[in-house]
Every structure is written in C-alpha cells, then in structure tokens.
Write a protein that holds these residues in place. Structure first.
Motif, short mmCIF file in Angstrom:
data_model
loop_
_atom_site.label_atom_id
_atom_site.label_comp_id
_atom_site.label_asym_id
_atom_site.label_seq_id
_atom_site.Cartn_x
_atom_site.Cartn_y
_atom_site.Cartn_z
N HIS A 175 79.16 105.03 99.99
CA HIS A 175 77.80 105.56 100.03
C HIS A 175 77.44 105.98 101.45
CE1 HIS A 175 73.33 105.29 100.41
NE2 HIS A 175 73.45 106.12 99.40
N SER A 179 78.37 109.68 100.57
CA SER A 179 77.28 110.08 99.68
C SER A 179 75.95 110.25 100.40
CB SER A 179 77.13 109.05 98.56
OG SER A 179 78.40 108.75 98.01
N HIS A 208 75.53 110.24 93.28
CA HIS A 208 76.62 110.08 92.30
C HIS A 208 77.76 111.06 92.60
CE1 HIS A 208 74.70 107.08 89.88
NE2 HIS A 208 73.62 107.82 89.71
N ASN A 211 79.79 109.80 95.46
CA ASN A 211 80.69 108.72 95.05
C ASN A 211 81.91 109.27 94.32
OD1 ASN A 211 78.89 106.90 96.10
ND2 ASN A 211 78.09 106.18 94.13
N ALA A 212 81.67 110.19 93.36
CA ALA A 212 82.78 110.79 92.61
C ALA A 212 83.74 111.50 93.58
CB ALA A 212 82.25 111.78 91.59
N ARG A 292 85.93 105.99 86.61
CA ARG A 292 84.76 105.79 87.48
C ARG A 292 84.30 107.12 88.06
NH1 ARG A 292 81.51 104.31 88.25
NH2 ARG A 292 81.17 103.32 90.25
N GLU A 296 80.65 108.83 87.45
CA GLU A 296 79.75 109.23 88.55
C GLU A 296 79.40 110.71 88.42
OE1 GLU A 296 78.30 107.36 90.79
OE2 GLU A 296 79.47 105.52 90.96
N ASN A 299 76.88 111.05 85.69
CA ASN A 299 75.56 110.60 86.15
C ASN A 299 74.92 111.63 87.09
OD1 ASN A 299 75.81 108.28 84.68
ND2 ASN A 299 76.53 107.03 86.40
#
Lengths: 328, 328
Positions: A175, A179, A208, A211-212, A292, A296, A299
């Motif tokens: 993050h 992010s 999100h 993060n991805a 995951r 992300e 989302n």
C-alpha cells in the motif's frame, strides 16, 4: 507494463501530450546538473500510467472541458509523475540497481550522491508545483500521503530478510510503496475538480488497482521468462524480500521446503532459484497470488460503480484489467 | 558551534524547550524503524541553532505572547530542525560519512538505504506539519526554498574537483546549502507572525549570517586543531571541494603553488595537506576569508536595524557575532 490500448489512452490523448510537455517545462532549474539528471530520469519514465490514471479520473468525475480544471488536472498529473520518478531514483540507490527498463539508472550513470540529491530536488519541485495549485485539501492529502509512501518503503526494508512476514504486513508494505501514489493520482483529481463526492470511490479504485498491480509484479518475479519492466526473474529473492509468492508458499510447503524458503529469505541469493520457483508453483502459491490479484482488480472496477458511466470510467476499468493481463 | 551564551538562549528558553518537545512528538510514524532512525538522527542534532533563530525572529518582530502565534512559531522552529536533519542524513550518504559530531551517522549505524528513505520521510513529515500551519505564503517560500537547497547541494557536486570555481559560484553554493534554510527560519517566522514588513530584514540577516557561518566552517577545515563539529582538518580537501580558502589562495599563490592546489582539487586527497595549509596561510587567503566572514556578519547585524530594539533582536545579533568567534 504492456502497451496501453487505444481505448484507454484515446479519451485523454491531447491531455496526455500536454501533461508530458508540462513535465518537461516544470523542471526548470538553473543548475545544469539538476537539469540533465532530471531530464534523463523523467525521460526514462516508462508509460506514464499514474498520470494517465489522474487524467482519466479528472474527466471521469467532472466536466474538465472547463479550462481552469483542465489546466489544473494536467499539472497534477505531471506532479504525480515527478513524485513517482523521485521515488524510483531513490529506490535505485537503495537497491543499488544499475539498470531500469533497460537503461542505466541515475546512480549508475552519475553516482549515488547525484541520484540522492536530484531525487530530493524532484520531491521539492513536485511540492512547489503542488503549492501553486492552491488547494489545501490536496496539499494535506499529498503531504500525509508522501509520508506514508516513505514509511511503506522503510517498512519494506524492516521486513527484508524476515521469513515471518505475513500477508497483512505485505499489504501494508505494498500500500505504501505502490498503491498510495495511485490513490493520490485519482483522489487528487477529484479534489481538484471540486467533486468531493467521488473522492472515496476513486481512492478505493486506485488502492485496489495498486495492490493488484504490485501483486502481479511480484508474481512476475517468479514467472517471467523475458525481462518485462527490465525486471529479472529472482530479483526479489536475491534481495531476501518476502513477497506474496513466498508468503503463500510458506503456508503449504513441506517442512523441508519451508526451511529452504525461510533460509533463503534470511540470506538472500538465488542459488536455489530453480527449486524455489518449483516450490512456489507446486504449493499453489502462484494460483493464490493470481486469485488475490484478480480479486483486487475486481474490487477496483467495482469501486467505480458510483461514478457516472463514461468513456473515461470505462478506460479506468480497462486500465485495471489490462494490468492483470500481464499474468494471464 | 560553541555553546550559546545565556543572553542568546535565555529570552526564548521556555519556547526552546517546548520546540524541542515538539520535534519529538512531531515524529509519530507507526513504522518502528522510521521511529528509531528518526529519533536517533534528531537527537544527534547538535545545538538547534536554526530553530533558535526562528524563535528569536518570531519574538523580535511581534508579540508572540499571543498564544496562536506562539504555538505556530514553535511548530515552525521544529519543522526547520526536521528539514535540517533530513539534509544532514542525506549529506552523510552523499559524503559517505561515518561520523557526525562524534556519533556514528545513520548510514553507518543502519545503511544507505535506511538513511535515504528515512531522510525522505523527514522531508515529507516536515511538509506535512508545514501544511498544517495553513499559510500559503509560507508554503510557497518553503517549497521553492527547499528546491533551492537541493539545487545548492547539486551545484556543489557539479563543482567538486573543479579548480576553476570562482567566488561567485562558491557564494551560490553556500547560499543553497546553508544560508537558504537560515532565511526560511527567520523570514518564515515573520510570515507566520503576520509581520510582512519585517520579512526582508530578517531574510537579509539570515542570508548574510548563513554565508558567514559557512565561510567560518570552511576556514576551520584548514585551521582547526581539534575536531570542532566532529570535523577533521582537511575534510574538504580530501573530497576535492573548492571552498573559499582554496579559491582565495589560487589568486595569490606562485605558479608552482597554483599547480599543486589545482591538481589537489582535481584529484582530492590529503597527501599534500601540510603544504597546502601553508600555502593557504602564507597567501593571505585565510585573512581574506576572515575579512569576508566579518563583512557578512556585519551585514547580518546591520540588516536588523529596521526591527524594533528588543532583547530578541539583540540575541539575534549576538548569535551572528558568536558564530564568528569560532575563528577569532
């Protein structure tokens, strides 16, 4: 990063060109060495994905054909890229990298001293341009956000070589290091456009997506066969960075395999790279990471639901999906 | 720096203690490594001369018994010290220094990576606290000022090993690396106190004082017999830095001596230190440097003439004079 497809770039193509020009003119030092190094690192700057996100977010949440808003969003996008470039320049000193995207880094071309100080200049200049936008809410977000970015980078150092790093800690690290700047790019656009009702959605999208994006990057460190992004397979392992593929592998590996993974995180090095790649694959860790990253991305796209439908919102959605295709 | 005499510190002693406390509490990261390194470097921080200057300037130009102004000036003084600390942390990486004021540096205690990133955190946190003061004029001065500080440091790098550096270039370098932050400390206090009529005087004071302070520092590199400031004799020569003692010596030395000076600036190193110290002394260069430092101090004190007479103004004058006593 793969090339942007036309449906992503086209809606803001003229903004994008103007932003790129503004990055060049925004760096205006009287010190020749500051100019040459800054230009070098800014030109080495890849695809300008973060400013693209900023420009799309500005258009997705308001009518930026209003000239004041448009000029401001171009400047903000350029500032985002400068901050990103500054962190890359310092990261290359921190990681002692000689190459980035196939070009020699600033620390390799000049030296550590020059890279540290020109990075400092770029941070200061980004803030200088930010202050000229005269928006306190924006300044507050950016000043606290840049603290969090630096903290994320330090947290990553703190957990380097630590085999007990868990997924929650990993998420805190990515993050901060990735992010948070994505969030500033999109939430900042909403603040500056005077559309505070879209701040939360655009921030959630970017958080999100970031993060991805980072999870995909970390997967590629164990799977890429070419040097995408100038990254070599095994770079993270070499440095003893406990990224998600290793964290996930540690959950399902045999005791012997766990011991090898833990020891390698502690010492760094790629002597056991082939075996570790096999463990990461066979343990299902890569599947977990892909799941995951997909979540992300999902989302991120879902977060945009509260924005009015537009070609800009669609481009933001496609950008997030495109990043995921690097591992599909 | 010698110890502050009581007539300098006493007028703002309670402000000074509160400012010091605020530096501690202002660093409030959730990342343990950020906290421990930040605390370490801030506590290693010497005499806090820059924040002292800021507190005295605030009182010299207004009635800061007004609680709002007082709180703001304390915060500004703490921010100044954080920025100063951040530049020291990065300077030690740049110069590969192992000791500062007799204590191991952050890069030596941890490593370059940690020092670069914690320096970045301190810069970001200083801006974060600055934004919370909610004054645009102040933000503009600080954001452009921190650009100039970084530019001064890069200019110094650019002229390292350049024997053709002249006094005008030297003055540009020391203005950026030293005097600019002095200016922000005192002019910033006037801005924040709502006393814009005193900005120019306090900035001029600090600019001249900063120049004098740095010239004295550069003289000490050729004359100090103890390690004042943890500085060893010959440090600048070792690094090939063309400071004023060398620039002035080059004007009056014999052709042979000039050749030795030029070659040593180009290569760095202290093999010829004894002979170069003799040349610097015999050429009258040190006398010239002392004259220039005295002039700058005189100009600093004279600049305060437009401020109302007060114990605070007198303390600022005495502070500038005290710095000069290091070479008398």
């Amino acid at each position: 990063m793969v090339d942007f497809k036309q449906d992503i770039l086209a809606p803001v193509a003229s903004d994008f060109a103007a932003m790129d020009h503004f990055i060049q003119t925004g760096i205006n030092s009287k010190v020749p060495l500051v100019m040459s190094v800054s230009r070098y690192v800014v030109e080495a700057g890849g695809k300008r994905m973060r400013p693209l996100m900023c420009l799309l977010a500005a258009r997705a949440c308001s009518n930026v054909d209003n000239n004041v808003n448009k000029e401001a969003s171009l400047r903000l996008a350029a500032i985002i890229e400068m901050l990103h470039t500054a962190t890359l320049v310092h990261d290359d000193v921190v990681d002692e990298s000689g190459l980035r995207r196939g070009r020699p880094t600033a620390n390799a071309t000049w030296n550590n001293a020059t890279a540290v100080l020109v990075g400092d200049y770029l941070i200061a200049r980004a803030f200088d341009l930010l202050v000229s936008l005269k928006d306190f809410t924006l300044l507050q977000e950016f000043s606290s956000g840049t603290c969090e970015i630096a903290e994320g980078e330090v947290l990553q150092l703190q957990y380097q070589h630590n085999p007990d790093t868990d997924e929650a800690t990993y998420l805190k690290i990515i993050h901060g290091k990735t992010s948070r700047l994505f969030e500033l790019a999109t939430e900042g656009a909403a603040i500056l456009a005077g559309q505070p009702q879209h701040r939360a959605a655009l921030k959630a999208y970017a958080g999100h997506f970031g993060n991805a994006f980072q999870i995909v990057d970390d997967i590629l460190d164990y799977t890429s066969d070419a040097d995408i992004l100038g990254k070599n397979i095994g770079d993270d392992l070499m440095e003893g960075k406990p990224t998600l593929p290793l964290i996930a592998a540690l959950m399902n590996a045999t005791p012997d395999e766990q011991q090898l993974l833990k020891t390698t995180i502690q010492t760094g090095g790629v002597e056991s790279l082939d075996r570790i790649i096999r463990i990461v694959q066979d343990s299902g860790a890569l599947d977990y990471c892909r799941k995951r990253a997909t979540e992300e991305t999902h989302n991120a796209v879902a977060a945009l639901g509260s924005l009015p439908d537009s070609i800009y919102r669609q481009a933001l959605e496609n950008l997030a999906r495109l990043a995921l295709t690097r591992i599909s």
